[in-house]
Design an enzyme around this catalytic site. Structure first.
Site, PDB file in Angstrom:
ATOM      1  N   THR A 195      36.453   2.334  16.848  1.00 33.69           N
ATOM      2  CA  THR A 195      37.616   2.015  17.651  1.00 33.69           C
ATOM      3  C   THR A 195      38.718   1.613  16.693  1.00 33.69           C
ATOM      4  OG1 THR A 195      36.149   1.143  19.368  1.00 33.69           O
ATOM      5  CG2 THR A 195      38.458   0.552  19.545  1.00 33.69           C
ATOM      6  N   VAL A 224      32.468   5.793  29.600  1.00 30.30           N
ATOM      7  CA  VAL A 224      33.661   5.052  29.192  1.00 30.30           C
ATOM      8  C   VAL A 224      33.215   3.702  28.665  1.00 30.30           C
ATOM      9  CG1 VAL A 224      35.828   4.001  29.943  1.00 30.30           C
ATOM     10  CG2 VAL A 224      35.124   6.208  30.887  1.00 30.30           C
TER      11      VAL A 224
END
Length: 328
Positions: A195, A224
């Protein structure tokens, strides 16, 4: 940068991260290490320039994360990982601490810079989170660039996916040292928590946070994680803190980790340093949560804790040289 917390007094500041995991010191060479430091420094400099000119924290984090998305060293945008089906599904969120306005998109495969798509949702929609084809149609209508899926391809990510696909049911987080991936990156890209994110406070004391990801290698299509979920992987509130997280997304979701730091500060009176440390080092590990986060408060205090061996990270205060780090 040995300390996880940097204190300051009302100085416009930006901090960024590019993922956390187990550092493979044996795999790191000088050129690799320098490439990461150079990328982090350049991106911090761009955000710092916006803040120095009196720009908003929101503009600074959007700029920084869009640059992280454009850099194939990180798992967001260009260089995003592959799903089990050999596709790309990208997620992002952005939040304005002054208003608590937020926008997010998830499971998009054509948005060149998902963070700009998230901002378009925040600024032009009555909603907070849009997904899939609907999200792509909406952001394109508001000037966000769409690309063909092959734009996101890199050879390293493709090879990583092939290794994971060949091991039935294996999910690869994007930075942790257990396998053969040492030849690709200093933080094992087969298990790196992939991320990217940015947090900032501007000269007016306003906070903002932004987070973007390419997901998990070989993940189930449609999964998700925490990155586009407000309060889990991204949160900003002028009363407390701006946070962007990276790690095992399900644990950050279960603990609402980003918001928990804010709650500890607002309701329990904890300092930024204590709240961030307790969430990352105590709360998350109870739920097999590995990774880290970056956080900043309205006074310019910065926290960058992580419970793995390393995290690509850095911060820059207006008027000072950017500081970057990879290892503990």
């Amino acid at each position: 940068m040995n300390n996880s917390t940097i204190t300051s007094a009302n100085v416009a500041t930006i901090a960024i991260h590019g993922g956390a995991g187990t550092i493979l010191r044996s795999a790191m060479n000088t050129a690799q290490e320098q490439a990461y430091h150079d990328a982090l420094t350049e991106i911090l400099g761009a955000g710092q320039k916006i803040l120095a000119a009196g720009g908003s924290a929101l503009d600074a984090v959007a700029c920084a994360v869009s640059m992280l998305e454009d850099c194939p060293l990180f798992n967001a945008g260009k260089g995003a990982v592959y799903t089990h089906a050999g596709t790309h599904e990208l997620d992002a969120a952005i939040m304005d601490g002054a208003t608590l306005d937020a926008g997010a998109i998830a499971n998009v495969g054509h948005v060149r810079n998902p963070i700009l798509g998230a901002r378009a949702v925040m600024e032009h929609s009555e909603h907070i989170l849009l997904v899939g084809a609907g999200a792509e149609t909406f952001v394109a209508q508001h000037g966000v660039e769409l690309v063909e899926p092959d734009y996101f391809h890199t050879e390293a990510r493709h090879a990583q996916w092939l290794r994971a696909r060949d091991q039935e049911g294996m999910l690869l987080l994007d930075h942790d040292a257990t396998s053969k991936a040492a030849e690709i990156a200093p933080i094992d890209p087969d298990n790196k928590f992939g991320t990217v994110g940015a947090v900032a406070v501007d000269m007016h004391g306003n906070l903002a946070a932004a987070t973007s990801t390419g997901g998990i290698t070989n993940k189930r299509v449609g999964r998700v994680g925490d990155s586009p979920l407000i309060g889990a992987g991204c949160y900003a509130n002028n009363r407390t803190v701006a946070v962007s997280a990276t790690g095992t997304g399900e644990a950050f979701m279960r603990t609402v980790a980003a918001y928990d730091i804010s709650a500890r500060m607002e309701y329990a009176g904890q300092s930024l340093a204590d709240a961030a440390e307790q969430v990352v080092m105590d709360l998350l590990p109870r739920y097999q949560g590995r990774g880290g986060l970056i956080a900043i408060d309205a006074e310019g205090n910065v926290a960058l804790p992580f419970n793995t061996e390393g995290m690509y990270r850095g911060y820059a205060k207006v008027g000072a040289a950017p500081v970057t780090a990879i290892y503990k």
